[in-house]
Design an enzyme around this catalytic site. Structure first.
Site, PDB file in Angstrom:
ATOM      1  N   SER A   1     -46.594  73.342  15.470  1.00  0.00           N
ATOM      2  CA  SER A   1     -46.320  72.207  16.574  1.00  0.00           C
ATOM      3  C   SER A   1     -47.390  71.123  16.313  1.00  0.00           C
ATOM      4  CB  SER A   1     -46.577  72.648  18.020  1.00  0.00           C
ATOM      5  OG  SER A   1     -46.883  71.576  18.753  1.00  0.00           O
TER       6      SER A   1
ATOM      7  N   TYR B   1     -51.256  77.087  24.723  1.00  0.00           N
ATOM      8  CA  TYR B   1     -50.339  76.654  23.689  1.00  0.00           C
ATOM      9  C   TYR B   1     -50.807  76.439  22.394  1.00  0.00           C
ATOM     10  CZ  TYR B   1     -45.878  74.632  21.794  1.00  0.00           C
ATOM     11  OH  TYR B   1     -44.785  74.009  21.038  1.00  0.00           O
TER      12      TYR B   1
END
Length: 280
Positions: free
Chosen positions: A136, A149
């Site tokens: 990501s 995350y």
């Protein structure tokens, strides 16, 4: 080896995994499409002689071993592994519970390790293979409200970077993929969980961030079908890239991170260089 490859894609019951599986099938490859519930795979991809739907909870090492065994029994090999299965826990670190953080790491970091550990013996025997792991932009730079995350994605990237020289002698390649916001299911209620707003100091910002992500859902810039095609392109390259950054916005994130690291290194260069033993 012919041009036809066997792809194993995790999280292929919905979202980006479906697009990756569809693209690989359309190019004439065989696909082992995995999900916690194989009914979602069948509903999304239908039936095809080159498609095998397999139950796989990436947090379960036994599931990973069974999925790989099923893939080899059906197709004889595994050429490309795409670690795609994901979830998202949004929240400020102090608000996230230990259980939520454990769940984030279990799916986003330990899960890909479980599946890759099961796949690598197959690829070593073949003396070929390609492991792609979907990271990501939050794996390149830490963002507010993304502490859990980012922890998972930063860990994923460190593991992948270390894995690369370990498996390269066996003809196995690795690629880290850094997508930006793609129009997938990651921000839907099925994948996204938000910490309970429990600390007054964070309350206003918490409400704003949750609303921002909810408003973003369904309006993300990136087209996952185009990303799937990009992955197929990279899988055909020799050697494939060790990192692929997807979307212009994440290119800017990566460039800014590189500049920040250079600035930080330069700022204390003299002090950093003065810490060795005199006899070193």
């Amino acid at each position: 080896m012919t041009d036809k490859k066997v792809w194993l894609v995790t999280g292929a019951g919905r979202g980006m995994g479906v697009d990756i599986a569809k693209a690989a099938l359309a190019e004439g490859h065989a696909v082992v499409a995995t999900a916690r519930n194989t009914d979602t795979v069948t509903a999304a991809l239908g039936q095809d002689e080159d498609l095998l739907a397999v139950k796989l909870d990436v947090t379960d090492p036994a599931d990973a071993q069974a999925a790989v065994q099923a893939a080899v029994e059906r197709f004889g090999r595994i050429d490309v592994l795409v670690n795609n299965a994901a979830n998202f826990y949004g929240g400020y670190f102090e608000e996230l519970t230990p259980t939520q953080i454990d769940d984030q790491l279990a799916t986003g970091l330990v899960g890909p390790m479980n599946v890759t550990r099961a796949v690598l013996p197959v690829m070593r025997r073949q003396r070929s293979g390609h492991v792609m792991s979907i990271s990501s932009g939050a794996g390149r730079s830490g963002f507010e409200f993304n502490s859990a995350y980012s922890a998972a994605k930063f860990g994923l990237e460190g593991w992948m970077e270390a894995l690369q020289p370990e498996v390269e002698p066996f003809g196995i390649n690795t690629t880290i993929v850094n997508p930006g916001f793609f129009r997938t299911d990651l921000l839907t209620p099925d994948s996204a969980t938000y910490a309970t707003s429990s600390i007054p100091d964070y309350a206003d910002r918490h409400t704003e961030r949750v609303q921002w992500y909810q408003d973003m859902n369904g309006h993300q810039e990136g087209d996952p079908a185009k990303l799937a095609q990009a992955l197929l392109t990279m899988a055909d390259q020799q050697p494939p890239p060790r990192r692929f950054i997807a979307l212009a916005a994440i290119l800017e994130v990566a460039e800014q991170k590189a500049k920040t690291l250079q600035d930080q290194a330069a700022a204390y260069r003299d002090l950093s260089s003065s810490l060795a033993h005199e006899d070193a």
